[in-house]
Design an enzyme around this catalytic site. Structure first.
Site, PDB file in Angstrom:
ATOM      1  N   GLU A 198       0.831  -1.205   0.000  1.00 51.68           N
ATOM      2  CA  GLU A 198       0.000   0.000   0.000  1.00 51.68           C
ATOM      3  C   GLU A 198       0.869   1.260   0.000  1.00 51.68           C
ATOM      4  OE1 GLU A 198      -2.223   0.429   3.603  1.00 51.68           O
ATOM      5  OE2 GLU A 198      -3.744   1.723   2.699  1.00 51.68           O
ATOM      6  N   LYS A 213     -10.180   1.776  -1.833  1.00 52.12           N
ATOM      7  CA  LYS A 213     -10.301   1.251  -0.460  1.00 52.12           C
ATOM      8  C   LYS A 213     -11.655   1.609   0.139  1.00 52.12           C
ATOM      9  CE  LYS A 213      -7.399   1.274   3.768  1.00 52.12           C
ATOM     10  NZ  LYS A 213      -6.059   1.724   4.259  1.00 52.12           N
ATOM     11  N   CYS A 234      -5.539  -3.059   2.748  1.00 52.89           N
ATOM     12  CA  CYS A 234      -5.206  -2.907   4.166  1.00 52.89           C
ATOM     13  C   CYS A 234      -6.396  -3.028   5.111  1.00 52.89           C
ATOM     14  CB  CYS A 234      -4.448  -1.594   4.369  1.00 52.89           C
ATOM     15  SG  CYS A 234      -3.484  -1.558   5.918  1.00 52.89           S
TER      16      CYS A 234
END
Lengths: 307, 307
Positions: B49, B122, B166
């Site tokens: 990331e 995300k 993540c």
């Protein structure tokens, strides 16, 4: 949900034992182990799935329905007396006859006075060679006649218990639903083992997957998990298969998935741990997964397949 | 979904590296490692990331928005050329400027010809001390203007990729949605580390929780997981905090959650594994979790809390 979470220390125990074809023999073993666990201080004691009998789902046999009992019934009454005598909260497992033609794989939670605090009827029913559960068990109702969801935790004097059963443990949805309803512990009475003909490496992967997925539920929901499992080799009743070696490895983990105690794969075991129930609260403050759930984007979880 | 699953062997690699405050320096390291991984046979390579910069979310600073880029933009064009030159599928991570005032933490997937196969913005955005991501990143759209869900896997020549980022890795819902849409791999570019003032035992629990929850997604969905993470100690820019020690431990696991490769907590690493893509199919035949999901009983997953 307006109730603050239960705090303080709680000693819990999981019982790992063999089953017997004779209910009284199985229950005598269970009683001996539960008395010992309670004597050592456990206030919540969890039994494995279908602990009063052998794991009878290795074949499809109509005569086996004779093993089923109503709730309340003989086994629940015996467990109730035990809970009351010892002043413990006890989670048992019963092959439940709800009416003729409708049987369930049911966990029963007894309060410290022996009252039934609640029941949970297994929602996800497996069916694969040697585990023919769909023949015996109707899945738990999505919504019961009283309007209560099938995934409802059970309130007790030691906290709100997210009781599920075995195959449910592979479903993150089930653990999440319990957590969203305020469950403070996830509990999975289990009967799982190896096909004795599988390669050792495959057996190791299966066992580790079983532990890992449940520890994952602990992590994702910031909750402890208690998972007692059966031990012993049980032959296939008709002698045509190789039977199952139940792999034990009962375990208790904390709300970060950390393993606090774990049994071996063949020993009768009382697994006892003192949980700090303040940990879930403190972890949820700094790892606040529930804060950020994208409930606006989850609707396809209600689909069978997104095709 | 009528497409049969991709079969056969696939060599994949995850890149674990330090970040630099200078994008060209970071990208030079990335290029060197990607060339090596591709030279060693990897056909799918996954970067961590925000790999072009330091992890800039340790403070809330409006000047940092200058680091953002459109897609396509300079970084995506450089990664595109690299993918095309090497003939690989490449998963990169970009701080995306979608328009003024709307920025995302976006994974970009490049095809073997350099074309953008798809992006993933995300969906779950964390915010805790040292990880002030809610200041920088708008969460990915639940449903985009073209009607596509925010949780949509990306089709490539090496299979349908369930790319997330993540904090998404703590959410079983996200992995499940990707699996239900036919994802064949779960991929989590990550930047996670320790508060250097935490006790070693707490640090160990956090790291193990991070690995375990993702292995749990592998198990529950019968899918491999690729999770590259950052390394290095990055000081807090304003000097008021202790900074973050990114814990590495990038790993690749198979569809039973079995760890196939795992890096240490501080070394620049190319983690390379050959996956057998037939395993998911064979496991789903005998551990058929998707068959038994209780979609009739899951509706409360769409609630914030079941209160």
């Amino acid at each position: 949900m307006s109730t603050p979470p239960t705090s303080g220390l709680l000693q819990v125990a999981a019982i790992q034992q063999t089953g017997s074809s004779d209910k009284q023999t199985s229950l005598a073993t269970t009683e001996r182990l539960v008395r010992k666990a309670a004597g050592d201080g456990a206030r919540l004691i969890v039994l494995q799935e279908l602990h009063t009998t052998l794991y009878f789902c290795q074949t499809e046999d109509t005569a086996i329905f004779d093993l089923a009992e109503p709730i309340p019934g003989p086994t629940s009454e015996r467990l109730s007396l035990l809970a009351a005598e010892l002043g413990i909260v006890l989670v048992g497992s019963i092959f439940e006859r709800r009416m003729n033609g409708v049987y369930h794989n049911t966990a029963v939670v007894f309060e410290t006075d022996g009252a039934i605090a609640g029941i949970y009827r297994k929602m996800h029913i497996p069916d694969d060679p040697g585990f023919y559960e769909k023949f015996y068990f109707t899945p738990g109702d999505a919504v019961f006649n009283n309007g209560i969801s099938g995934f409802t935790p059970i309130d007790t004097s030691v906290g709100r218990l997210g009781v599920m059963v075995c195959w449910d443990q592979w479903y993150p949805e089930a653990a999440r639903l319990m957590a969203l309803a305020g469950a403070e512990l996830l509990i999975y009475p289990t009967a799982i083992g190896w096909d004795v003909t599988d390669e050792p490496a495959e057996q190791a992967r299966q066992l580790d997957a079983w532990v890992t997925v449940q520890r994952g539920h602990a992590v994702a929901n910031n909750l402890p998990v208690i998972a007692p499992n059966r031990i012993g080799i049980e032959a296939q009743p008709n002698g045509q298969g190789d039977g199952i070696r139940f792999w034990g490895n009962s375990f208790i983990c904390g709300p970060q998935g950390e393993v606090l105690a774990r049994a071996d794969d063949s020993s009768e075991t009382i697994l006892s741990v003192t949980l700090d129930r303040n940990r879930s609260e403190s972890i949820r403050r700094i790892w606040p997964y529930l804060r950020d759930r994208r409930i606006d984007a989850y609707s396809d979880i209600l689909k069978r397949v997104r095709d």
